[in-house]
Design a protein around this motif. Structure first.
Motif, PDB file in Angstrom:
ATOM      1  N   GLN A  41       0.808  -1.217   0.000  1.00 33.34           N
ATOM      2  CA  GLN A  41       0.000   0.000   0.000  1.00 33.34           C
ATOM      3  C   GLN A  41       0.842   1.267   0.000  1.00 33.34           C
ATOM      4  OE1 GLN A  41      -2.253   0.774   3.584  1.00 33.34           O
ATOM      5  NE2 GLN A  41      -3.926   1.704   2.442  1.00 33.34           N
ATOM      6  N   ALA A  42       1.911   1.279   0.805  1.00 34.27           N
ATOM      7  CA  ALA A  42       2.728   2.490   0.910  1.00 34.27           C
ATOM      8  C   ALA A  42       3.339   2.864  -0.439  1.00 34.27           C
ATOM      9  CB  ALA A  42       3.824   2.298   1.961  1.00 34.27           C
TER      10      ALA A  42
ATOM     11  N   LEU B  66       0.673   4.163  -2.883  1.00 30.60           N
ATOM     12  CA  LEU B  66       0.296   5.553  -2.620  1.00 30.60           C
ATOM     13  C   LEU B  66       1.398   6.519  -3.025  1.00 30.60           C
ATOM     14  CD1 LEU B  66      -1.525   5.308   0.826  1.00 30.60           C
ATOM     15  CD2 LEU B  66      -2.519   6.009  -1.350  1.00 30.60           C
TER      16      LEU B  66
ATOM     17  N   TYR C 272      -6.033  10.265  -0.069  1.00 28.96           N
ATOM     18  CA  TYR C 272      -6.177   8.899  -0.565  1.00 28.96           C
ATOM     19  C   TYR C 272      -7.477   8.318  -0.046  1.00 28.96           C
ATOM     20  CZ  TYR C 272      -5.039   6.705   3.956  1.00 28.96           C
ATOM     21  OH  TYR C 272      -5.063   6.290   5.269  1.00 28.96           O
TER      22      TYR C 272
ATOM     23  N   SER D  74      -9.010   4.346   0.552  1.00 36.71           N
ATOM     24  CA  SER D  74      -8.832   2.902   0.445  1.00 36.71           C
ATOM     25  C   SER D  74      -9.893   2.317  -0.473  1.00 36.71           C
ATOM     26  CB  SER D  74      -8.923   2.254   1.829  1.00 36.71           C
ATOM     27  OG  SER D  74      -7.874   2.694   2.660  1.00 36.71           O
TER      28      SER D  74
ATOM     29  N   TYR E 262      -9.492  16.668   8.138  1.00 39.79           N
ATOM     30  CA  TYR E 262     -10.065  15.322   8.133  1.00 39.79           C
ATOM     31  C   TYR E 262     -11.488  15.371   8.687  1.00 39.79           C
ATOM     32  CZ  TYR E 262      -8.856  15.542  13.115  1.00 39.79           C
ATOM     33  OH  TYR E 262      -8.749  15.922  14.433  1.00 39.79           O
TER      34      TYR E 262
ATOM     35  N   CYS F  16      -4.554   8.402  16.235  1.00 40.13           N
ATOM     36  CA  CYS F  16      -4.460   8.659  14.793  1.00 40.13           C
ATOM     37  C   CYS F  16      -5.735   9.390  14.374  1.00 40.13           C
ATOM     38  CB  CYS F  16      -4.305   7.353  14.020  1.00 40.13           C
ATOM     39  SG  CYS F  16      -3.987   7.608  12.264  1.00 40.13           S
TER      40      CYS F  16
ATOM     41  N   TRP G 219       4.750   7.844   2.624  1.00 42.69           N
ATOM     42  CA  TRP G 219       4.705   6.729   3.562  1.00 42.69           C
ATOM     43  C   TRP G 219       5.989   5.913   3.470  1.00 42.69           C
ATOM     44  CZ3 TRP G 219      -0.686   3.955   3.891  1.00 42.69           C
ATOM     45  CH2 TRP G 219      -1.658   4.878   4.288  1.00 42.69           C
TER      46      TRP G 219
ATOM     47  N   ASP H 133       0.365   4.927   7.909  1.00 46.98           N
ATOM     48  CA  ASP H 133      -0.423   6.161   7.919  1.00 46.98           C
ATOM     49  C   ASP H 133      -0.123   6.991   9.158  1.00 46.98           C
ATOM     50  OD1 ASP H 133      -1.588   4.142   9.469  1.00 46.98           O
ATOM     51  OD2 ASP H 133      -3.638   4.776   9.066  1.00 46.98           O
TER      52      ASP H 133
ATOM     53  N   PHE I  99       3.306   8.589   9.094  1.00 45.79           N
ATOM     54  CA  PHE I  99       3.351   9.765   8.215  1.00 45.79           C
ATOM     55  C   PHE I  99       2.692  10.969   8.871  1.00 45.79           C
ATOM     56  CE2 PHE I  99       1.288  12.332   4.838  1.00 45.79           C
ATOM     57  CZ  PHE I  99       2.432  12.809   4.211  1.00 45.79           C
ATOM     58  N   TRP I 100       1.507  10.771   9.447  1.00 49.31           N
ATOM     59  CA  TRP I 100       0.824  11.885  10.110  1.00 49.31           C
ATOM     60  C   TRP I 100       1.660  12.424  11.263  1.00 49.31           C
ATOM     61  CZ3 TRP I 100      -2.191  13.240   6.625  1.00 49.31           C
ATOM     62  CH2 TRP I 100      -3.131  12.419   6.013  1.00 49.31           C
TER      63      TRP I 100
END
Length: 297
Positions: free
Chosen positions: A70-71, A74, A88, A90, A116, A148, A167, A176, A179-180
């Motif tokens: 996934q990383a 993305l 992004y 999912s 968000y 998160c 990521w 995720d 990264f945040w």
């Protein structure tokens, strides 16, 4: 909307989600925002997902690649994104038609770098399970309590990706959040308390699968890396206690009893008062209960 508003790029990484990905795609294409670039990365699917995403080549950029995780999927999408704002989705989640327009408005009219929404939890068939209110953001809640905050539908300035590199491909459990966590060094986050996205809960969801010890430990490694150049040892010990407790729960849930126990002990070592905390027992006993149920099957 005003044509002067910035382009927004949304990336969807797809790996074996033939049952859900078309609904995801349609929700992005239904946005009422004027300038949305959509990039779909088929990450080596073998279940028919490739044929489904190819149906949308005329209205989205579709990339097929060997499975890289996934990383990497993305990062591939964000590298080629032309939008000043990116996000992004999912391949089993969906967003409301006005998500992009509402989040862009809030992002442009604040000093934040990430925005968000709250979101709904839905079943495999799309039925509402419950609404989940996203938590209000603060530096402490993310860096110490390890909450998160962003869930499905979050948007952020692409300059964050350009500065931070996206990521980390070696992470599988918390890429995720990691990264945040790096993003909070560059600016604040803003919550929109409206359910503008839906997160699908089903048996194949990555959040519910047993994982390796290495994956259980990613949250601990992430915390240690984040604090490696910081001098506040008190925050480090509190954050590491929370990380160890989270790792303990995931370890128990994944059937790694010895690891789960050692991480529970480490959590108390870092924060002795945890032994009196209801949260400590909820997470440990919750993880043990899931392990028991899995072994009883």
């Amino acid at each position: 909307m005003d044509k002067e508003l910035p382009r927004v790029t949304i990336v969807t990484p797809v790996y074996n989600q033939a049952d859900y990905v078309e609904e995801t795609i349609k929700s992005v294409l239904a946005q009422d925002y004027a300038d949305v670039e959509y990039i779909i990365i088929n990450d080596g699917s073998s279940d028919g997902s490739a044929a489904i995403v190819d149906k949308y080549k005329d209205v989205a950029t579709v990339v097929h690649q060997d499975n890289q995780g996934q990383a990497e999927a993305l990062n591939t999408g964000w590298k080629s994104a032309s939008g000043a704002i990116v996000g992004y989705l999912s391949s089993d989640d969906i967003i409301a038609p006005d998500l992009v327009s509402k989040l862009v408005y809030e992002l442009l009219n604040s000093d934040s770098v990430v925005v968000y929404p709250s979101f709904n939890l839905i079943s495999s068939t799309g039925n509402l399970i419950r609404q989940k209110q996203a938590p209000e953001w603060s530096y402490h809640s993310m860096a110490v309590d390890l909450v998160c905050h962003p869930g499905p539908g979050a948007l952020f300035y692409k300059k964050l990706f350009d500065q931070l590199g996206g990521w980390k491909s070696e992470l599988r459990q918390v890429p995720d959040f990691e990264f945040w966590l790096r993003c909070i060094e560059l600016g604040t986050f803003k919550r929109i308390d409206e359910p503008l996205a839906s997160c699908r809960i089903h048996e194949e969801s990555a959040s519910f699968r047993p994982v390796s010890v290495n994956r259980c430990h990613e949250i601990v490694d992430t915390v240690e890396s984040f604090y490696s150049n910081k001098t506040d040892s008190n925050d480090l010990y509190l954050a590491k206690a929370n990380a160890s407790l989270m790792a303990s729960r995931l370890g128990f849930r994944s059937g790694h009893f010895g690891y789960g126990l050692s991480m529970a002990i480490e959590a108390v070592r870092c924060r002795p008062l945890f032994i009196f905390s209801p949260l400590f027992y909820r997470r440990v006993l919750g993880g043990l209960w899931v392990m028991f149920l899995l072994k009883a099957k």
